[in-house]
Design an enzyme around this catalytic site. Sequence first.
Site, PDB file in Angstrom:
ATOM      1  N   GLU A 227       0.888  -1.181   0.000  1.00 37.28           N
ATOM      2  CA  GLU A 227       0.000   0.000   0.000  1.00 37.28           C
ATOM      3  C   GLU A 227       0.914   1.214   0.000  1.00 37.28           C
ATOM      4  O   GLU A 227       1.492   1.555   1.030  1.00 37.28           O
ATOM      5  CB  GLU A 227      -0.872   0.003   1.266  1.00 37.28           C
ATOM      6  CG  GLU A 227      -1.813  -1.169   1.387  1.00 37.28           C
ATOM      7  CD  GLU A 227      -3.030  -1.069   0.486  1.00 37.28           C
ATOM      8  OE1 GLU A 227      -3.126  -0.113  -0.305  1.00 37.28           O
ATOM      9  OE2 GLU A 227      -3.878  -1.958   0.564  1.00 37.28           O
ATOM     10  N   CYS A 261      -2.390   9.047   2.600  1.00 38.61           N
ATOM     11  CA  CYS A 261      -2.124   8.545   1.247  1.00 38.61           C
ATOM     12  C   CYS A 261      -3.287   8.861   0.323  1.00 38.61           C
ATOM     13  O   CYS A 261      -3.097   9.133  -0.851  1.00 38.61           O
ATOM     14  CB  CYS A 261      -1.861   7.047   1.290  1.00 38.61           C
ATOM     15  SG  CYS A 261      -3.162   6.128   2.139  1.00 38.61           S
TER      16      CYS A 261
HETATM   17  P1  NAP Z   1       8.308   5.174   4.642  1.00 37.76           P
HETATM   18  O1  NAP Z   1       9.449   6.051   4.899  1.00 37.76           O
HETATM   19  O2  NAP Z   1       8.321   4.308   3.454  1.00 37.76           O
HETATM   20  O3  NAP Z   1       8.149   4.273   5.964  1.00 37.76           O
HETATM   21  C1  NAP Z   1       7.140   3.288   6.077  1.00 37.76           C
HETATM   22  C2  NAP Z   1       7.703   2.104   6.840  1.00 37.76           C
HETATM   23  O4  NAP Z   1       8.705   1.474   6.030  1.00 37.76           O
HETATM   24  C3  NAP Z   1       8.409   2.486   8.139  1.00 37.76           C
HETATM   25  O5  NAP Z   1       8.210   1.462   9.076  1.00 37.76           O
HETATM   26  C4  NAP Z   1       9.880   2.563   7.721  1.00 37.76           C
HETATM   27  O6  NAP Z   1      10.761   2.354   8.792  1.00 37.76           O
HETATM   28  C5  NAP Z   1       9.942   1.413   6.720  1.00 37.76           C
HETATM   29  N1  NAP Z   1      11.000   1.540   5.715  1.00 37.76           N
HETATM   30  C6  NAP Z   1      11.485   2.662   5.153  1.00 37.76           C
HETATM   31  N2  NAP Z   1      12.426   2.357   4.234  1.00 37.76           N
HETATM   32  C7  NAP Z   1      12.518   1.004   4.206  1.00 37.76           C
HETATM   33  C8  NAP Z   1      13.322   0.080   3.477  1.00 37.76           C
HETATM   34  N3  NAP Z   1      14.189   0.479   2.564  1.00 37.76           N
HETATM   35  N4  NAP Z   1      13.148  -1.235   3.710  1.00 37.76           N
HETATM   36  C9  NAP Z   1      12.245  -1.666   4.619  1.00 37.76           C
HETATM   37  N5  NAP Z   1      11.473  -0.848   5.355  1.00 37.76           N
HETATM   38  C10 NAP Z   1      11.596   0.481   5.150  1.00 37.76           C
HETATM   39  O7  NAP Z   1       6.951   5.978   4.563  1.00 37.76           O
HETATM   40  P2  NAP Z   1       6.415   7.068   5.580  1.00 37.76           P
HETATM   41  O8  NAP Z   1       7.100   8.358   5.316  1.00 37.76           O
HETATM   42  O9  NAP Z   1       6.453   6.538   6.968  1.00 37.76           O
HETATM   43  O10 NAP Z   1       4.885   7.119   5.175  1.00 37.76           O
HETATM   44  C11 NAP Z   1       4.428   7.964   4.184  1.00 37.76           C
HETATM   45  C12 NAP Z   1       4.170   7.224   2.894  1.00 37.76           C
HETATM   46  O11 NAP Z   1       3.281   6.138   3.127  1.00 37.76           O
HETATM   47  C13 NAP Z   1       3.474   8.104   1.898  1.00 37.76           C
HETATM   48  O12 NAP Z   1       3.998   7.907   0.622  1.00 37.76           O
HETATM   49  C14 NAP Z   1       2.034   7.626   1.969  1.00 37.76           C
HETATM   50  O13 NAP Z   1       1.274   7.929   0.844  1.00 37.76           O
HETATM   51  C15 NAP Z   1       2.221   6.175   2.185  1.00 37.76           C
HETATM   52  N6  NAP Z   1       1.003   5.574   2.764  1.00 37.76           N
HETATM   53  C16 NAP Z   1       0.253   4.722   1.993  1.00 37.76           C
HETATM   54  C17 NAP Z   1      -0.924   4.206   2.500  1.00 37.76           C
HETATM   55  C18 NAP Z   1      -1.791   3.276   1.684  1.00 37.76           C
HETATM   56  O14 NAP Z   1      -2.675   2.637   2.265  1.00 37.76           O
HETATM   57  N7  NAP Z   1      -1.603   3.156   0.382  1.00 37.76           N
HETATM   58  C19 NAP Z   1      -1.333   4.526   3.790  1.00 37.76           C
HETATM   59  C20 NAP Z   1      -0.535   5.386   4.534  1.00 37.76           C
HETATM   60  C21 NAP Z   1       0.630   5.892   4.010  1.00 37.76           C
HETATM   61  P3  NAP Z   1      11.509   3.585   9.501  1.00 37.76           P
HETATM   62  O15 NAP Z   1      10.465   4.452  10.104  1.00 37.76           O
HETATM   63  O16 NAP Z   1      12.364   2.913  10.524  1.00 37.76           O
HETATM   64  O17 NAP Z   1      12.284   4.280   8.432  1.00 37.76           O
END
Ligand code: NAP
Length: 453
Positions: A227, A261
């Site tokens: 997602e 999102c």
């Molecule tokens: P993010 O930086 O991708 O982090 C999300 C999760 O992934 C965190 O637990 C993060 O851990 C982990 N993570 C980051 N880089 C990783 C890697 N290379 N390998 C494995 N795990 C990794 O995203 P965010 O800034 O927290 O959230 C915002 C994004 O989420 C936006 O793009 C938003 O649109 C999207 N989102 C999508 C939905 C949906 O249902 N489609 C819902 C909500 C949010 P750390 O915190 O330790 O870095």
Amino acid sequence: MNVINPATGDRIETYEDDDIGDAKEGLETSMDAYESWRTRPLRERELLLSNVADILGENTEKYAELMTREMGKPISQARGEIEKCEWLCNHYAEHADAYLGDDYHPSPAGSAAKTSYEPLGVVLAVMPWNFPFWQVFRFAAPYLTAGNVGILKHASNVPGCAKAIEEIFRDAGYPEGVFQSLLLPSSSVEDLLADDRVKAATLTGSGPAGRAIASTAGEHLKKTVLELGGSDPFVVLDDADLDDAAETGAWARNQNSGQSCIAAKRFIVHDDVYDEFVDRLVDEFDALTVGDPMDDDTDIGPQARVDLMEELHEQVEESVDAGATVEIGGEPLDREGAFYPPTILTDIPEGSPADTEELFGPVASVYRATDEEDAIETANDTEFGLGASIWTQDRDRGDRLAGRINAGCVYVNQLVKSDPRVPFGGVKESGYGRELSEIGIQEFVNRKTIWVE
Ligand code: NAP
């Protein structure tokens, strides 16, 4: 892990990180738990889930305050998030047996052919901070009830939420190891996912994180649901109810302080109503209260981290330098904390961040569409495909145009939202797979065909 309150910049708590060694031990506990959990009658798993719903209902304020302190969500919206988690748990507690009941298929006389739904094992969930309870329950409620066991790696700025959720499952009576929260850095995820004992993974988060998970999972042939981000269009046609569209649009862009999102990110407005709609949207944005997220009257709190606010502001500045016009907002607030005001940009330059990137904060990009055809073309002109909203008083027109939008869901005369009863997920760069409803719970099961002659 240090938790910084984004409203004040103060450090409020420090948690000790887990490492990959702890994670491997946790996996052993998960495996032990799985053996008996998978064979436990589904009705018992449903009853435990309704205990979870009760705990959420009895402690709404406590969990809401925890979220608000860790990531700055306005408290009234935090309460709403806990209530929604309670609804979700009650939904699967009531419907999981119907969603996972055997399905019989046509077969020759004298034989019986059916699909039965069996759990896969340990599912790894990597979750974001923006809806720190909802995103986790959206995975845990269905997938644990289906007989899987779960390991959560939550975002590093919400460890208190991660631990509180683990405690909720324990207090609800779940056996040890059925749900665990590990405070892992994202650099450990690859190792954990590569372990044979992990059977599947789900990630909600950004595109780069999704790609990292998908590539490791692909190498080890493991099922994933992703997602990811979105840049949802909010299309206002010439026959829209402009009052309703502007009011709902302002909320759709600014709920959760713009960090959703499925927020409406690109407003695409028919030429005939453009000026009037933009005026109304500016008024709606102007009326929003930005302030202390613990205050009941606050509509918009701080961004979840200072670095995220700075990134958002760079996107705005770059777009303005390229020619975008600021109708309202556009500068970080001159106060303690990561506060960014509701902002509207018009005259969006092609290729600028406001045009092509996800703006994960309270910033709307507004486009003028010459006609219906141009509006649909602009709506689809994005690498994302999560949701879309179309505004018209002609329901048939809305339904027809919904079919032409390339996204995982389209809402007509309504903002894009997630609801336990209907599937949720994206296409294109917004990911793949579905959560919620019967389709969601069936993502992490072995749909086994059984043919008896
Ligand atoms: P993010 O930086 O991708 O982090 C999300 C999760 O992934 C965190 O637990 C993060 O851990 C982990 N993570 C980051 N880089 C990783 C890697 N290379 N390998 C494995 N795990 C990794 O995203 P965010 O800034 O927290 O959230 C915002 C994004 O989420 C936006 O793009 C938003 O649109 C999207 N989102 C999508 C939905 C949906 O249902 N489609 C819902 C909500 C949010 P750390 O915190 O330790 O870095």
